[in-house]
Motif scaffolding. Structure first.
Motif, PDB file in Angstrom:
ATOM      1  N   LEU A  66       7.961  15.983 -10.231  1.00  0.00           N
ATOM      2  CA  LEU A  66       8.499  17.174  -9.574  1.00  0.00           C
ATOM      3  C   LEU A  66       7.421  18.198  -9.210  1.00  0.00           C
ATOM      4  O   LEU A  66       7.632  19.405  -9.302  1.00  0.00           O
ATOM      5  CB  LEU A  66       9.570  17.831 -10.464  1.00  0.00           C
ATOM      6  CG  LEU A  66      10.762  16.940 -10.830  1.00  0.00           C
ATOM      7  CD1 LEU A  66      11.721  17.684 -11.738  1.00  0.00           C
ATOM      8  CD2 LEU A  66      11.469  16.433  -9.585  1.00  0.00           C
ATOM      9  N   ILE A  67       6.276  17.717  -8.770  1.00  0.00           N
ATOM     10  CA  ILE A  67       5.187  18.580  -8.310  1.00  0.00           C
ATOM     11  C   ILE A  67       5.071  18.442  -6.792  1.00  0.00           C
ATOM     12  O   ILE A  67       5.089  17.341  -6.245  1.00  0.00           O
ATOM     13  CB  ILE A  67       3.852  18.213  -8.981  1.00  0.00           C
ATOM     14  CG1 ILE A  67       3.957  18.376 -10.488  1.00  0.00           C
ATOM     15  CG2 ILE A  67       2.716  19.072  -8.432  1.00  0.00           C
ATOM     16  CD1 ILE A  67       4.219  19.788 -10.952  1.00  0.00           C
ATOM     17  N   GLY A  68       4.969  19.580  -6.083  1.00  0.00           N
ATOM     18  CA  GLY A  68       4.834  19.557  -4.637  1.00  0.00           C
ATOM     19  C   GLY A  68       3.427  19.191  -4.190  1.00  0.00           C
ATOM     20  O   GLY A  68       2.441  19.697  -4.729  1.00  0.00           O
ATOM     21  N   SER A  90       5.611  16.517   0.076  1.00  0.00           N
ATOM     22  CA  SER A  90       6.453  15.620  -0.716  1.00  0.00           C
ATOM     23  C   SER A  90       6.410  16.023  -2.183  1.00  0.00           C
ATOM     24  O   SER A  90       5.556  16.805  -2.609  1.00  0.00           O
ATOM     25  CB  SER A  90       6.005  14.164  -0.535  1.00  0.00           C
ATOM     26  OG  SER A  90       4.643  14.001  -0.906  1.00  0.00           O
ATOM     27  N   ILE A  91       7.359  15.487  -2.948  1.00  0.00           N
ATOM     28  CA  ILE A  91       7.511  15.800  -4.366  1.00  0.00           C
ATOM     29  C   ILE A  91       7.203  14.549  -5.189  1.00  0.00           C
ATOM     30  O   ILE A  91       7.687  13.456  -4.859  1.00  0.00           O
ATOM     31  CB  ILE A  91       8.941  16.289  -4.681  1.00  0.00           C
ATOM     32  CG1 ILE A  91       9.299  17.501  -3.818  1.00  0.00           C
ATOM     33  CG2 ILE A  91       9.090  16.613  -6.162  1.00  0.00           C
ATOM     34  CD1 ILE A  91       8.507  18.735  -4.134  1.00  0.00           C
ATOM     35  N   SER A  92       6.427  14.705  -6.243  1.00  0.00           N
ATOM     36  CA  SER A  92       6.091  13.559  -7.085  1.00  0.00           C
ATOM     37  C   SER A  92       7.338  13.065  -7.829  1.00  0.00           C
ATOM     38  O   SER A  92       8.199  13.853  -8.237  1.00  0.00           O
ATOM     39  CB  SER A  92       4.989  13.922  -8.079  1.00  0.00           C
ATOM     40  OG  SER A  92       5.395  14.970  -8.934  1.00  0.00           O
ATOM     41  N   ASP A  93       7.436  11.756  -7.986  1.00  0.00           N
ATOM     42  CA  ASP A  93       8.592  11.162  -8.657  1.00  0.00           C
ATOM     43  C   ASP A  93       8.360  11.102 -10.167  1.00  0.00           C
ATOM     44  O   ASP A  93       7.404  11.673 -10.695  1.00  0.00           O
ATOM     45  CB  ASP A  93       8.887   9.783  -8.065  1.00  0.00           C
ATOM     46  CG  ASP A  93       7.728   8.795  -8.236  1.00  0.00           C
ATOM     47  OD1 ASP A  93       6.844   9.041  -9.096  1.00  0.00           O
ATOM     48  OD2 ASP A  93       7.712   7.783  -7.517  1.00  0.00           O
ATOM     49  N   ALA A  98       3.473  10.642  -5.418  1.00  0.00           N
ATOM     50  CA  ALA A  98       3.983  11.246  -4.186  1.00  0.00           C
ATOM     51  C   ALA A  98       3.490  10.422  -3.003  1.00  0.00           C
ATOM     52  O   ALA A  98       2.382   9.878  -3.037  1.00  0.00           O
ATOM     53  CB  ALA A  98       3.522  12.696  -4.059  1.00  0.00           C
TER      54      ALA A  98
END
Length: 222
Positions: A66-68, A90-93, A98
């Motif tokens: 959840l990091i942009g 994008s957002i890291s999963d 990402a």
């Protein structure tokens, strides 16, 4: 790090207040690392088959979710227009990965397309290098030799020169085994061709020797 969050619940009359103390935890990710998609090449105007992906480790080397992540084209044959990124943010999963897709821009060249993935507040970044290759031949442009005239049996003063271009105006390297370039004479006995030469910049040339008779409608070479 952790931060305290205070939430107050108030009751009107008689006055009374209850305060809840909560904690918000946020793990600072480390420098983004290239996960996949680096060193690809593709024709101009096409989308690369493998998305670019980066992995965000935390200080303890576990992935951060959840990091942009921002994606930017830094340079290339067409500058910052050398590629289109989808998405550009994008957002890291859950695995800290990402991704973004890449469509190659309109210009081919040996200069790499450089794409950078970065996270606000993190000084480091991940960098990708891609290559844009020319598309299939779309048209042949005359450079020299049109509308000449000469005496029967003589070689024309100027060689016929053409250049092969793709849809976006990039040179198509020659020879091209998939799309071979040929010259032909009409009528077939009106002239002979020699010294056919092809170059890597898409240019080709041929010498023309006129036949021994003068055709009534002129000679045509395709």
């Amino acid at each position: 790090f952790t931060a305290n969050v205070f939430v107050a619940a108030c009751l009107g009359t008689p006055p009374g207040t209850t305060v809840f103390t909560l904690q918000s935890a946020y793990t600072t990710p480390g420098t983004p690392e290239v996960e996949g998609g680096d060193n690809q090449s593709g024709d101009v105007g096409t989308t690369l088959p493998v998305p670019l992906s980066i992995r965000l480790p935390q200080q303890g080397f576990s992935p951060v979710a959840l990091i942009g992540v921002y994606w930017n084209v830094i340079s290339g044959p067409a500058g910052t227009g050398s590629a289109t990124l989808n998405p550009a943010f994008s957002i890291s999963d859950g695995g800290g990965v990402a991704r973004t897709g890449v469509t190659i821009g309109p210009r081919a060249g040996i200069e790499p397309i450089v794409i950078r993935a970065s996270v606000p507040g993190i000084s480091g970044f991940a960098e990708f290098r891609l290559r844009a290759t020319g598309g299939p031949p779309e048209r042949v442009v005359i450079l020299q030799g049109d509308n000449q005239s000469g005496r029967p049996g003589r070689t024309l003063a100027q060689a016929l020169r053409v250049r092969v271009l793709d849809l976006f105006g990039n040179n198509v390297p020659l020879p091209n085994n998939q799309f071979p370039l040929t010259f032909s004479v009409s009528p077939s006995d009106a002239a002979s061709l020699s010294n056919f030469f092809q170059q890597n910049d898409g240019e080709a040339s041929v010498l023309v020797t006129l036949g021994n008779r003068t055709p009534s409608g002129g000679n045509y070479i395709q």
